[in-house]
Design a protein around this motif. Structure first.
Motif, PDB file in Angstrom:
ATOM      1  N   TYR A  64      -9.541 -22.863 -39.115  1.00 45.82           N
ATOM      2  CA  TYR A  64     -10.652 -23.334 -39.576  1.00 45.82           C
ATOM      3  C   TYR A  64     -11.738 -22.222 -39.338  1.00 45.82           C
ATOM      4  O   TYR A  64     -12.671 -21.931 -40.139  1.00 45.82           O
ATOM      5  N   LEU A  65     -11.886 -21.334 -38.097  1.00 45.46           N
ATOM      6  CA  LEU A  65     -12.870 -20.565 -37.887  1.00 45.46           C
ATOM      7  C   LEU A  65     -12.713 -19.256 -38.905  1.00 45.46           C
ATOM      8  O   LEU A  65     -13.410 -18.610 -39.153  1.00 45.46           O
ATOM      9  N   GLY A  66     -11.353 -18.869 -39.118  1.00 48.91           N
ATOM     10  CA  GLY A  66     -10.717 -17.811 -39.927  1.00 48.91           C
ATOM     11  C   GLY A  66     -10.496 -16.695 -39.145  1.00 48.91           C
ATOM     12  O   GLY A  66     -10.688 -16.615 -37.988  1.00 48.91           O
ATOM     13  N   PRO A  67      -9.997 -15.825 -39.809  1.00 53.36           N
ATOM     14  CA  PRO A  67      -9.675 -14.334 -39.028  1.00 53.36           C
ATOM     15  C   PRO A  67     -10.928 -13.754 -38.335  1.00 53.36           C
ATOM     16  O   PRO A  67     -11.835 -13.821 -39.104  1.00 53.36           O
ATOM     17  N   PHE A  69      -9.908 -14.815 -35.598  1.00 52.72           N
ATOM     18  CA  PHE A  69      -9.733 -16.009 -34.387  1.00 52.72           C
ATOM     19  C   PHE A  69      -8.288 -16.548 -34.496  1.00 52.72           C
ATOM     20  O   PHE A  69      -7.744 -16.894 -33.465  1.00 52.72           O
ATOM     21  N   GLN A 123     -19.537 -30.485 -34.716  1.00 51.77           N
ATOM     22  CA  GLN A 123     -19.720 -29.239 -35.614  1.00 51.77           C
ATOM     23  C   GLN A 123     -18.698 -29.260 -36.967  1.00 51.77           C
ATOM     24  O   GLN A 123     -18.936 -28.766 -37.771  1.00 51.77           O
ATOM     25  N   ALA A 125     -16.387 -29.739 -39.740  1.00 52.06           N
ATOM     26  CA  ALA A 125     -16.884 -30.357 -40.967  1.00 52.06           C
ATOM     27  C   ALA A 125     -15.675 -31.176 -41.597  1.00 52.06           C
ATOM     28  O   ALA A 125     -16.087 -32.014 -42.227  1.00 52.06           O
ATOM     29  N   THR A 126     -14.323 -30.739 -41.393  1.00 48.71           N
ATOM     30  CA  THR A 126     -13.485 -31.835 -41.879  1.00 48.71           C
ATOM     31  C   THR A 126     -13.415 -32.795 -41.465  1.00 48.71           C
ATOM     32  O   THR A 126     -13.070 -32.997 -40.081  1.00 48.71           O
ATOM     33  N   ASP A 177     -23.675 -16.663 -34.828  1.00 52.03           N
ATOM     34  CA  ASP A 177     -22.633 -17.546 -35.371  1.00 52.03           C
ATOM     35  C   ASP A 177     -21.230 -16.780 -34.821  1.00 52.03           C
ATOM     36  O   ASP A 177     -20.171 -17.673 -34.736  1.00 52.03           O
ATOM     37  N   LYS A 181     -18.473 -18.789 -32.473  1.00 53.38           N
ATOM     38  CA  LYS A 181     -17.009 -18.837 -32.835  1.00 53.38           C
ATOM     39  C   LYS A 181     -16.095 -18.303 -31.839  1.00 53.38           C
ATOM     40  O   LYS A 181     -15.147 -18.741 -31.397  1.00 53.38           O
TER      41      LYS A 181
ATOM     42  N   ASP B 155     -25.508 -13.101 -39.385  1.00 50.66           N
ATOM     43  CA  ASP B 155     -25.529 -14.401 -39.701  1.00 50.66           C
ATOM     44  C   ASP B 155     -26.228 -14.816 -41.175  1.00 50.66           C
ATOM     45  O   ASP B 155     -27.094 -15.434 -41.288  1.00 50.66           O
ATOM     46  N   ARG B 207     -14.858 -19.900 -46.912  1.00 50.64           N
ATOM     47  CA  ARG B 207     -14.814 -21.130 -46.102  1.00 50.64           C
ATOM     48  C   ARG B 207     -16.153 -21.508 -45.814  1.00 50.64           C
ATOM     49  O   ARG B 207     -16.850 -21.004 -45.801  1.00 50.64           O
ATOM     50  N   GLU B 208     -16.043 -22.779 -45.241  1.00 50.37           N
ATOM     51  CA  GLU B 208     -17.365 -23.488 -44.861  1.00 50.37           C
ATOM     52  C   GLU B 208     -17.790 -22.730 -43.474  1.00 50.37           C
ATOM     53  O   GLU B 208     -19.088 -22.799 -43.517  1.00 50.37           O
ATOM     54  N   THR B 209     -16.997 -22.248 -43.017  1.00 48.37           N
ATOM     55  CA  THR B 209     -17.437 -21.817 -41.512  1.00 48.37           C
ATOM     56  C   THR B 209     -18.014 -20.497 -41.831  1.00 48.37           C
ATOM     57  O   THR B 209     -18.193 -19.750 -40.814  1.00 48.37           O
ATOM     58  N   ASN B 212     -16.044 -14.078 -41.725  1.00 49.88           N
ATOM     59  CA  ASN B 212     -15.912 -13.358 -40.447  1.00 49.88           C
ATOM     60  C   ASN B 212     -16.017 -11.923 -40.625  1.00 49.88           C
ATOM     61  O   ASN B 212     -15.107 -11.127 -41.418  1.00 49.88           O
ATOM     62  N   VAL B 227     -21.080 -13.489 -38.995  1.00 45.57           N
ATOM     63  CA  VAL B 227     -20.565 -14.355 -40.146  1.00 45.57           C
ATOM     64  C   VAL B 227     -21.527 -14.512 -41.272  1.00 45.57           C
ATOM     65  O   VAL B 227     -22.797 -14.546 -41.091  1.00 45.57           O
ATOM     66  N   LEU B 263     -20.790 -25.258 -43.700  1.00 45.93           N
ATOM     67  CA  LEU B 263     -20.514 -25.906 -42.646  1.00 45.93           C
ATOM     68  C   LEU B 263     -22.022 -26.524 -42.316  1.00 45.93           C
ATOM     69  O   LEU B 263     -22.036 -27.830 -42.116  1.00 45.93           O
TER      70      LEU B 263
END
Lengths: 225, 961
Positions: A64-67, A69, A123, A125-126, A177, A181, B155, B207-209, B212, B227, B263
């Protein structure tokens, strides 16, 4: 096999005798203190269960955080996560910890981690992720209660939270942000390490608080009964 | 030193004041230059904010000025932006201007300078540029801190499809920095040794987050990232519309666009602005907003809906007249009053939409779910509508809605009421039919009637009245009341004629009467039944028009033929009708339906006209007949199936098919080749007459195997394939043989039985143990015809002295070479002298075998047994098993002694041997008859078996020699 009336009466008498003496069996005597053993075992089992649960949750959350991570070899420096309770400790120091300190550290760590996790939950979302996080938080709350139970059984007081020292998730903009993360990443990582450490802690405690062999025998008998 | 400093300051101040004076007084025209330029930065928005003022303006003086602004990057010579900014300037007014940099301001040092010029027609003489201000330097890098690596912008929030520039600032020269976008390495442009810039074009929503982006040094534990929040394109509101329901509040609605997809949702604001009134309201909800209508009777409204988020602002406009956007409230106080059997009145009230406005109301009347009446009514406040032509005792629903009559915008919601009309007397007479049976001298009339339809009944039918009127005695009336929902009744009447009146009654009244008459004569005349062919649509029946007065026709049939409750149906038809189609969902394929057509006389008496029968759909026969075979001959056999019920088949049997299988390759005349379902080939006879229940299969081959199978056929096809019956025709002569052989066998058996019963007699007659010479017909024959000299010797006259035992060996053949003579064995019965040399008293019976060959000559003689041979012969006799052997031997020997004689059988007594010597062929050593009496068993030996030694083979000639 031929059972006669006399045999039936004999068996009945035997059963009555067993029932009469049941309160005398220590493991079944609810009024007696069973000691911290079972609750330590329960706590140990819970840590193992949480370890398993976290594995799937962390996978979902890091995706969900994406690459980067969710990349398996991603190992960033522990920059913004200094406030997180650190699970890693020198082996000698860990060995030298007494039971009270060991349990206190566990309790404090999970108290903090739970607060951070709740921030994560808010925090997310889904809906599915929120559900998973809420479920994990509930389980972690259970572990905290279980540790408190062990401490109470051993006669240790619970650590008092410092007023105003309630750890909260740092608000976004100032922190950045990406760093946020990173914090989330470290939170999950630290949680994983803590659960692993707790399993070791409770295993050690379990061994230390194991009753003498005679008591074990009686315990087993009671179980068999 | 201090004194020198004080002097210097005083000198400079004096010089400055002198210069100021000169510029005000001497240097005309005066240049207006921007002063007090200050530059500030907004890192988040990547903006440079400039702030300056112009001091040299007179009080209350306003001038149009233009300012030229130059922005350079990294070094002042590298001017990246030049812009002229025109504005009106007042004395000491602080002027502001902003510039948004594509490159994050942290990535490079920026410098700004500006100059001004008066751009005002009032003072054309001042149209020249002032001097440039000094370069104002903006260097954010220096204030970043001591981190080894930075990535900018931090950001950032952009819209999908935007172009974004990213940079990193590294503090270390040695480290190689690599940057990654979503884990993929980026390649940038080195702005200076420490700064690298990456240009991202047309960034997508991932994506919503957020997306990166991070950079890390090859060495050390340095990682920095940002981000990039990419939002979806902010769409403008759709379907923006406003309306009022009460002329007090306007309700504006719209469909917002899709979410930003992030998000942290970008806050969206919706603002409603009305330009005529200049009022503005911030909407609480993202899809609708209420606007209070001003009490000053503003008619026109021009709304602008502005949707705004961090990135974008979108607006839609709407101009309308308030009275054209009235959506009235639903009518209230709706009632249905004065409900009769056919009429009802609906009343309602409406909410007023102004003093002079009229509402148009629409009334809909629903019956059985369908709109049956629709009416529009103009209404001010109270509405009223009369609904006519309603059906009695019927449920209805009436609903009303209203709209602005002058400027239609929208209908209000419906307000609905249900009601039921009152009952009325039934409008139609029930449809009545009857069935008349004669039971024990009485007339049993079963009356049937069909329930009235809802439209005819006009309410709930409570009972039926049946009035019987005896036509023979008109004054006699009988009333029967039968409660609903009965649909018939049974009446037992005498033979009198009756007229029956049937009426249906509900709570309000009585229906017209249905009249049917029953006559004393049942009138069941014989009528030929006719076949009709049914179709999917039913049976098309037609009949001959009847001469005379006919008030109508009735077609009657049973929907369930074969069922005791046959579900009698009937159809009334007018007097001019001579055909009809009877259709029913109950008609099933393969069921035979019988129709009767009645004419109704003027006296209302039905009389049978025609009978029809048919199938709605014919099927193949359901079963095959049981076929009996008879009269089987070598050439034909007869088949019969008289018990077969062709009428019970699911179709009209049109004939029969007979299949005959035989080994013959060709079919017999009258048949044709046919292939069966199992691909076997056989001959098929077609019997076209369905009434023919026998069939003779002819021209068959005797002693042949046949198989036959008979099946009926309808117009659809043949019956089910069944098993073939096997039959074999008898032999051609067998019957003759049976006629002859059977009596013969019977006769033979009879003879045999007789023979058996009379065996003793037969034996004595035909083959006595001891033949009686006197009884011998042969002898008598010989005696009478050939040799009258022959006499018969009496046994009593002969004294036996020896018995010759003849050993008979049947089947023993002597070889032709065997020449050793065998001699008969004699048993001496009498005590005689040992010496047998001379002739002694000897009685010998010899029963000559009947030998046809040998009987040509009659010889008689015996050879006396030598004394030497005697013991051995005796010895042989003592052993019983040797007896036959010995006998045989002797017998053969004796045969050898039989000379060839005359023809026919001779019976010669042994004692008569001397007389035999009369013959020419006498043995060489004739016995001495005086001494020996011999008796030999007689037997007939066939020629083949008798193979005596050479003697028998010798012909007479040889003997003669």
């Amino acid at each position: 096999m031929d059972l006669r009336a006399g045999d039936s009466w004999g068996m009945l008498a035997c059963l009555c005798a067993v029932l009469w003496h049941l309160p005398a069996v220590p493991a079944l005597n609810r009024t007696g203190d069973p000691g911290p053993g079972p609750s330590i075992q329960k706590t140990y089992d819970l840590t193992r269960y949480l370890e398993h649960q976290l594995r799937s949750l962390a996978g979902t959350y890091l995706n969900y955080l994406g690459p980067p991570f969710n990349e398996p070899d991603f190992n960033p420096p522990r920059l913004g996560a200094e406030t997180l309770p650190r699970a890693t400790v020198n082996l000698d120091v860990w060995r030298s910890l007494n039971d009270k300190l060991r349990l206190t550290q566990n309790y404090e760590a999970y108290s903090h981690l739970l607060c951070y996790l709740r921030g994560l939950d808010r925090q997310a979302a889904t809906a599915e992720l929120r559900r998973s996080l809420a479920h994990f938080c509930t389980s972690l709350q259970g572990l905290l209660g279980s540790i408190a139970g062990v401490m109470a059984a051993l006669g240790y007081p619970l650590p008092q939270p410092l007023p105003g020292a309630e750890p909260t998730r740092a608000p976004g903009p100032a922190h950045g942000d990406f760093l946020q993360k990173m914090d989330d990443f470290w939170l999950l990582k630290e949680l994983q390490t803590w659960l692993w450490r707790s399993a070791k802690d409770f295993n050690r405690l379990k061994k230390k608080t194991q009753p003498p062999p005679a008591a074990v025998t009686l315990h087993l008998e009671a179980h068999g009964f | 030193m201090a004194l020198f400093s004080a002097f210097q300051t005083t000198f400079l101040l004096a010089l400055l004041s002198l210069k100021t004076y000169q510029s005000e007084v001497l240097s005309e025209p005066l240049s207006l230059a921007p002063e007090s330029l200050e530059v500030s930065i907004d890192s988040a928005r990547q903006c440079l904010h400039l702030k300056w003022s112009v001091h040299n303006l007179a009080y209350h003086q306003e001038l149009k000025m233009v300012f030229q602004i130059e922005i350079s990057r990294i070094k002042t010579s590298n001017v990246i932006w030049v812009e002229n900014y025109s504005t009106t300037v007042k004395r000491n007014q602080v002027l502001r201007w902003s510039w948004e940099s594509k490159l994050p301001l942290e990535c490079a040092k920026h410098s700004v300078r500006m100059r001004g010029a008066v751009d005002d027609a009032q003072v054309p003489e001042l149209r020249f540029w002032s001097n440039w201000t000094s370069w104002e330097e903006v260097d954010v890098q220096s204030s970043l801190g001591h981190d080894p690596l930075f990535v900018f912008p931090k950001d950032k929030l952009v819209e999908e499809g935007s172009n974004v520039t990213i940079c990193y600032v590294s503090r270390s020269h040695q480290n190689n920095i690599s940057c990654y976008l979503e884990g993929v390495r980026m390649h940038g442009e080195q702005l200076d040794p420490n700064v690298c810039v990456f240009h991202l074009k047309n960034v997508p929503f991932i994506r919503e987050t957020g997306t990166n982006i991070y950079c890390k040094a090859d060495q050390g534990d340095v990682i920095k990232g940002i981000v990039l929040f990419v939002s979806k394109v902010f769409e403008e509101p759709k379907d923006f519309s406003c309306e009022t329901r009460d002329l007090k509040t306007l309700n504006c609605t719209w469909a917002p666009g899709s979410d930003a997809g992030l998000l942290t949702q970008l806050s969206q604001s919706y603002t409603l602005f009305e330009s005529f009134s200049g009022k503005k309201t911030l909407c609480k909800y993202k899809s609708w907003c209420n606007w209070q209508v001003s009490p000053d009777s503003q008619e026109m409204y021009n709304f602008t809906l502005t949707a705004e988020n961090y990135l974008r602002k979108r607006s839609v406009h709407l101009l309308f007249n308030l009275t054209h956007r009235v959506h009235p409230m639903a009518p209230f106080n709706v009632f249905v009053k004065n409900v009769s059997a056919t009429n009802a009145t609906m009343t309602w009230k409406v909410h007023s939409i102004g003093n002079y406005s009229t509402l148009l109301c629409q009334i809909e009347l629903y019956g059985e779910g369908k709109v049956i009446q629709k009416q529009n009514v103009s209404v001010k406040v109270n509405g009223k509508h009369l609904m006519k032509k309603l059906e009695p005792s019927t449920e209805y629903a009436a609903q009303v809605r209203c709209a602005n009559a002058n400027h239609f915008w929208k209908w209000s919601e419906w307000t609905r009421r249900n009601f039921t009309t009152a009952e009325a007397a039934p409008s139609e007479a029930p449809d009545v039919w009857r069935n008349v049976k004669s039971v024990q001298g009485h007339c049993v009339v079963t009356l049937f009637w069909k329930p009235l339809s809802k439209l005819q009944a006009n309410g709930k039918i409570l009972f039926y009245n049946v009035v019987l009127e005896n036509l023979d005695r008109p004054s006699t009336l009988k009333l029967l009341s039968i409660p609903a929902p009965a649909n018939g009744t049974e009446l037992t009447l005498d033979r009198c004629s009756y007229q029956i009146h049937v009426t249906a009654n509900n709570s309000v009244g009585t229906s017209p009467a249905s009249v049917i008459a029953v006559s004393g004569d049942p009138g069941n005349k014989e009528v030929e039944e006719e076949r009709v062919k049914g179709t999917e649509d039913g049976f098309c029946l037609s009949w001959k028009p009847q001469p005379g007065d006919v008030t109508g026709y009735v077609v009657e049939w049973c929907e369930r033929p074969g069922d005791p409750l046959c579900d009698l149906q009937w159809k009334n038809l007018g007097p001019n009708t001579t055909s009809t189609v009877v259709s029913s969902d109950a008609f099933r394929p393969g069921v035979r339906y019988n129709f009767r057509i009645y004419g109704i006389s003027t006296e209302r008496i039905p009389y049978l006209l025609e009978k029809k029968t048919g199938y709605s759909q014919e099927l193949v026969p359901s079963d095959n007949p049981q076929v009996l075979m008879s009269n089987l001959t070598s050439y034909s056999f007869t088949l019969s199936w008289k018990d077969y019920a062709a009428e019970s088949q699911p179709g009209f049997v049109q004939g029969y098919s007979l299949y005959l299988k035989s080994k013959a390759a060709r079919c017999l005349p009258g048949s044709e080749k046919a292939v069966l379902s199992d691909d076997s080939i056989c001959c098929k006879y077609k019997i076209d007459n369905p009434k023919q229940k026998t069939f003779v299969v002819e021209n068959l081959q005797p002693a042949s195997f046949y198989e036959f199978f008979l099946t009926p056929y309808t117009s659809v096809g043949e019956g089910p394939q069944g098993a073939f019956t096997k039959v074999t025709t008898p032999d051609e002569y067998s019957h003759i043989l049976i006629r002859i052989i059977l009596p013969m066998i019977f006769s033979i058996l009879l003879i045999m039985i007789l023979c058996y019963l009379k065996s003793q007699w037969m034996k004595e007659k035909c083959y006595p143990d001891i033949p009686d010479p006197y009884k011998s017909s042969v002898l008598s024959l010989i005696k009478s015809k050939e040799n009258p000299r022959l006499t018969i010797m009496n046994v009593k006259d002969c004294i036996p002295d020896a018995i010759e035992v003849i050993n008979k060996q049947e089947g023993t053949r002597k070889s032709l070479t065997e020449t050793e003579p065998t001699k008969p064995t004699y048993l001496y019965l009498l005590p005689t002298e040992k010496s047998h040399s001379g002739p002694g008293p000897c009685i010998c019976f010899e029963n000559f075998t009947y030998n046809q060959a040998a009987s040509d000559s009659v010889s008689c003689g015996h050879v006396p047994v030598t004394p030497k041979a005697q013991p051995s012969q005796l010895g042989l006799l003592t052993s019983s098993e040797n007896v036959p052997k010995a006998l045989g031997k002797n017998y053969v020997n004796s045969l050898g002694e039989i000379p060839a004689g005359e023809t026919n059988l001779n019976y010669v007594s042994q004692l008569a041997s001397p007389m035999c010597g009369d013959k020419s062929s006498l043995p060489t050593n004739p016995p001495e008859p005086a001494l020996c009496s011999e008796y030999k068993t007689q037997m007939a030996i066939p020629m083949g078996l008798a193979s005596p030694p050479s003697i028998t083979l010798l012909d007479e000639g040889e003997h003669d020699h």
